[in-house]
Design an enzyme around this catalytic site. Structure first.
Site, PDB file in Angstrom:
ATOM      1  CB  SER A 228       4.975   8.109  -1.320  1.00 31.09           C
ATOM      2  OG  SER A 228       4.384   8.676  -0.020  1.00 31.09           O
TER       3      SER A 228
ATOM      4  CG  HIS B 287      -0.505   8.373  -1.011  1.00 27.05           C
ATOM      5  ND1 HIS B 287       0.246   9.335  -1.497  1.00 27.05           N
ATOM      6  CD2 HIS B 287       0.373   7.282  -0.900  1.00 27.05           C
ATOM      7  CE1 HIS B 287       1.487   9.296  -1.200  1.00 27.05           C
ATOM      8  NE2 HIS B 287       1.563   8.003  -0.819  1.00 27.05           N
TER       9      HIS B 287
END
Length: 704
Positions: A561, A676
């Site tokens: 991320s 995610h």
């Protein structure tokens, strides 16, 4: 796809170096931002096939995949207490037979005795099969103090968006005419048994530029949502606005939180009549808990109190009773950490405030209780030099469940109360022979002289440099604490343990941008100071080389991320130092990130690329814009999910395409589901761990 760039080719391509793609028109790969575009997915399938064809042939791949699956599905794992609901505790359990999990409940007494008597509430796999949906569990919010009615959130495929459905905990069924919200990035909380505080996607104008809710409404049971009453709204450019409620003994306090930016919040009390009263918390303070009629917050900048100045990182409290009555409330300091400490977690039980504290990254637990005058503190005898995590606290009674673990020590779950010593409830059996390894904490001098802590694990008795994998994050106040080596810092299961078992070294770096030393550690890597986090990572790698513990070119770096910005920038800046890059669900194109999915919400962290002054410093480190033709550029592996609705898959796709155009070594793997977090079950996590191990062995292993 996987090819090396010759030195001659590197020289020839240098003319198209940094800053080539500064507008959409300059970007030849913008078509890869079409998340489900036919052309884009065809390219993804091609990359996936090429990566799997190469890495699954590695002799270690099938063994690593099977071993990872065995570890992840081990039914001896701790059944973690998701919530304590009165005399009960809930848990989401995943194993080989339940890859998506079962949500279940047991009595608190049987659980604390180490022999929980579970009753299944929802079998997520069975529900998905019945409803022909790929459901991923997103949690449940049950109404205290009875906890019978629950708002269950289920995501199709693991996206941040989910479906909300009301569930009856006693009957184990969804309520036919109960509250229901369709798939959206909703915020839902209980106002009372027949009223919800709701923010959801209602069409144009109802969501912010960041893709989160802009309106907060009160929705009465039995009425159409279109008749819900608006009680608060944010601006289009805000990050979000939402409602929430907190139990304090028998009192339910209700709040509305408007977030003008990622790091600022304007919180108001929400009254029984729907009116709001602003709290006196500074906008950059963090709301932590409510206890004994007081709202408790952690400061991120100094404020004045009745007893003098309170520094950033301090816990302070205000009287909610005074605020609700319209009286001026003076803040009270309740805990001040030292220079080496940081408050990482805060949670309230019935009369106790529990604090997970970091001290030079090592964890400890303290309990605070309101008293006259001030607050009284108690520490607990837990293993030192460990990571302590607050798992859950009780609303009734003063009980906390905490886990304690280290890189070589498997997690143990303790039940902790103020009436006795911590009691071990459950522990994970050792998954490897820890006696073969040694772990130490070291400090590396960064470019500006800052001492950067890191943890190094090596085979015991090893001499000389070893191939080394460094994992780091460096952003959003997220501290990276040392976990058992079968944990998944990259959503890749026991990769670190596999890597060590082959005779290599593993490092967890505590670089700036995280919360390891409180607000200052984060602020020193914000916006124009972002280079500090990259310098810190370089400093750790250089320190390893200087100590003859690693060799330049035999160091891999890993980040997820925000960590994608980190490892991408680091590889661009020091291709001489690193030999392999693992980048998961990464942010990479910082020129366009604020226009992709939730990217606009992070501009306080990185900067606004549409503001020339901001782009002037961002362009110096944006990975996509700075990727250029360099001989022996480190090999890169990108893993992600098509359904990631937080960080756009276009970041990794475009970076892979640019690597390929430059003739650099690139591996790519994109799951269709998983959101995610990447990967919707243990099978996918195990496969990824095996692929990454094969990648590291191929690129920086001693046997390459």
């Amino acid at each position: 796809m996987i090819a090396r760039l010759t030195f001659a080719a590197a020289i020839a391509l240098t003319a198209s170096a940094a800053y080539a793609q500064e507008t959409d028109a300059d970007d030849p790969y913008i078509w890869l931002e079409e998340i489900k575009g036919d052309r884009a997915l065809e390219q993804v399938d091609k990359w996936n096939a090429e990566t799997e064809a190469l890495l699954t042939k590695a002799p270690e791949y099938p063994l690593a995949r099977a071993w990872a699956r065995q570890i992840l599905d081990d039914d001896r794992q701790i059944a973690m207490p998701d919530t304590i609901q009165g005399e009960y505790v809930t848990n989401l359990w995943r194993d080989a037979d339940n890859p998506r999990g079962v949500w279940r409940i047991a009595t608190l007494l049987s659980y604390t005795d180490g022999a929980p008597e579970w009753r299944t509430l929802i079998d997520i796999d069975a529900l998905g099969k019945q409803e022909e949906q790929s459901w991923v569990w997103h949690g449940a919010n049950c109404l205290a103090p009875e906890y019978r009615r629950c708002l269950v959130s289920l995501s199709p495929g693991g996206t941040d968006a989910d479906v909300v459905r009301e569930f009856d905990r006693e009957t184990g069924t969804f309520i036919e005419d109960g509250f229901t919200l369709p798939e959206a990035k909703s915020n839902v909380a209980w106002f009372d048994e027949d009223t919800l505080i709701v923010g959801t996607d209602e069409g144009p104008g109802s969501m912010t530029d960041s893709g989160y809710t802009r309106l907060v409404k009160l929705w009465q049971r039995g009425t159409a949502f279109s008749s819900a009453r608006l009680v608060a709204e944010g601006k289009q450019e805000d990050v979000a606005i939402s409602g929430f409620s907190v139990m304090d003994g028998g009192t339910r306090w209700r709040f509305v939180n408007r977030s003008p930016s990622f790091w600022t919040n304007q919180i108001s009390l929400l009254g029984e009549d729907g009116r709001t009263i602003p709290l006196p918390l500074p906008d950059d303070a963090e709301f932590e808990a409510v206890l004994d009629g007081q709202v408790i917050a952690k400061l991120n900048s100094p404020i004045e109190t009745a007893r003098g100045n309170a520094q950033a990182g301090t816990l302070v409290a205000w009287s909610l009773t005074d605020i609700a009555a319209g009286r001026t409330s003076q803040p009270e300091v309740i805990f001040k950490p030292s220079a080496s400490q940081a408050i990482e977690q805060v949670s309230a039980s019935e009369t106790i405030l529990w604090i997970k504290l970091l001290d030079d990254v090592s964890g400890s637990l303290i309990a605070l209780a309101p008293a006259e005058p001030g607050w009284v503190s108690r520490g607990f005898d837990l293993p030192e030099n460990s990571t302590v995590t607050l798992a859950s606290t009780s609303g009734k009674g003063d009980l906390a469940y905490v886990t304690v673990e280290g890189m070589l020590t498997p997690p143990t779950l303790y039940a902790v109360s103020t009436k006795g010593e911590p009691r071990a409830v459950a522990s994970v059996p050792a998954q490897f022979d820890a006696s073969k390894f040694v772990v130490e904490q070291r400090f590396a001098p960064s470019k500006d002289g800052t001492k950067v802590p890191y943890y190094l694990v090596r085979p015991k008795g090893a001499t000389g440099p070893l191939p080394t994998l460094i994992h780091a994050y460096g952003g959003f106040r997220n501290a990276q604490t040392p976990k058992y080596l079968t944990a998944e810092p990259y959503r890749s299961g026991p990769l670190a343990m596999f890597w060590l078992e082959q005779g290599n070294s593993y490092v967890l770096a505590n670089i700036r941008g995280g919360g390891e030393y409180g607000p200052r550690w984060h602020e020193e890597a914000l916006r124009e100071k972002r280079q500090n986090s990259f310098d810190d990572l370089h400093a750790v790698a250089d320190d390893l080389v200087a100590g003859n513990l690693a060799s330049a070119g035999k160091i891999g770096i890993s980040g997820r991320s925000n960590g994608g910005v980190l490892v991408g920038a680091a590889a661009n800046q020091r291709p001489d130092l690193y030999g392999a890059v693992i980048s998961g669900s990464p942010l990479i194109d910082m020129r366009r990130y604020s226009k992709l999915l939730a990217g606009a919400s992070w501009m306080d962290e990185y900067g606004n690329p549409d503001v020339p002054a901001d782009w002037a410093f961002m362009r110096e480190w944006s990975p996509y814009q700075n990727l250029r033709a360099v001989a022996d550029y480190p090999a890169s592996f990108y893993y992600l999910s098509t359904l990631d609705d937080r960080v756009h898959p276009g970041h990794a796709r475009k970076m892979a395409a640019k690597h390929q155009q430059l003739g650099q070594t690139v591996y790519y793997h994109e799951y269709r589901e998983g959101g995610h977090s990447v990967g919707s079950d243990h099978a996918e996590d195990a496969k990824r761990a095996a692929l990454l191990l094969a990648f590291l062995n191929r690129e920086i292993g001693d046997s390459e």
